[in-house]
Design an enzyme around this catalytic site. Structure first.
Site, PDB file in Angstrom:
ATOM      1  NE  ARG A  15      -1.590  -1.246   4.002  1.00 49.38           N
ATOM      2  CZ  ARG A  15      -2.300  -1.562   5.074  1.00 49.38           C
ATOM      3  NH1 ARG A  15      -2.548  -0.640   5.989  1.00 49.38           N
ATOM      4  NH2 ARG A  15      -2.765  -2.784   5.232  1.00 49.38           N
ATOM      5  CB  SER A 140      11.500   9.306   6.880  1.00 47.92           C
ATOM      6  OG  SER A 140      10.685  10.232   7.576  1.00 47.92           O
ATOM      7  CE1 TYR A 153       9.819   4.746  10.030  1.00 45.95           C
ATOM      8  CE2 TYR A 153      10.000   7.116  10.377  1.00 45.95           C
ATOM      9  CZ  TYR A 153       9.719   6.047   9.557  1.00 45.95           C
ATOM     10  OH  TYR A 153       9.346   6.271   8.258  1.00 45.95           O
ATOM     11  CB  ALA A 155      17.908   6.534  15.377  1.00 51.80           C
TER      12      ALA A 155
END
Length: 247
Positions: A15, A140, A153, A155
């Site tokens: 998704r 990200s 997350y 890191a």
């Protein structure tokens, strides 16, 4: 930016951003293996059924060695070695830094970084032997601007970016590139609950110079470029797909 004859493996692609990248690569002619956790097996197979020549390879990446196993399963499903590896699988556990539990840390470490690296170990040497390959990490904006409740997350996203820059330098001479895209605030199912709050949505939009949320397709366009021959001389790059949010 055609990919006819190329074989691609995408993790975390049932998704959102992963699915959009899978559709873009398949639309450009690649034969695509779509991976996601076994809990999303039905969703993964449904996506693969909509893409020309695609196959579903559901497998959890939370256990040691699962990346190497996925590499083997993908080669069998695709009928040959992988030319394009897209590392999109990730899990977020939102919690205060001082309350982060070891089990949550271990799960994020396994899925977000360790098995991504075992996949590259299994697949990239073959790319180098064939003198063509593409590795794309989906990082990200948090790698540079970490969310205070997602320390682990963020890191690990920074660590993935570092690892792929390291890889890029070592395999460039063999025709293999390693790059990243760093999505910002993207309107995907993962972010739906957070963005449903009007006040939160307004705060997020206020930090985006483009004045809108991104779409999964915005990410897919950048990914297709980096996976194609058009980006043969681009390696070690980290392209923000964030409407200027990182600015």
């Amino acid at each position: 930016m055609r990919l006819d004859g190329r074989r691609a493996l995408l993790t975390g692609a049932s998704r959102g951003i992963g699915a959009a990248i899978a559709a873009a690569l398949a639309g450009a002619g690649a034969r695509v293996a779509v991976n996601a956790a076994e809990a999303q097996a039905e969703e993964t197979r449904a996506l693969a059924a909509t893409l020309p020549g695609a196959v579903a390879v559901p497998l959890d990446l939370g256990s040691t060695g699962s990346g190497a196993r996925l590499a083997h399963l993908a080669e069998q499903a695709l009928g040959g070695p992988t030319d394009i590896l897209v590392l999109c699988a990730a899990i977020q556990v939102e919690e205060e830094w001082h309350a982060a539990e070891a089990a949550d840390m271990d799960l994020q470490w396994s899925i977000n970084l360790r098995e991504a690296l075992t996949l590259t170990q299994a697949i990239v040497p073959g790319m180098a032997e064939r003198r063509w390959g593409r590795v794309l990490g989906v990082s990200s904006v948090q790698a540079l601007r970490p969310h205070p409740r997602m320390m682990v997350y963020a890191a690990l996203k920074a660590a993935l970016a570092n690892a792929l820059r390291n890889l890029a330098k070592q395999v460039a001479a063999q025709g293999v590139t390693a790059n990243l895209i760093s999505p910002g605030a993207i309107d995907t199912p993962r972010n739906a609950a957070t963005l449903a709050d009007p006040a939160m949505r307004a705060r997020v939009l206020g930090r985006i110079p483009a004045g809108r949320l991104g779409t999964a397709e915005d990410c897919a366009g950048a990914a297709l470029f980096l996976c194609s021959d058009a980006a043969a001389y681009v390696t070690g790059a980290d392209i923000p797909v964030d409407g200027g949010m990182a600015l």
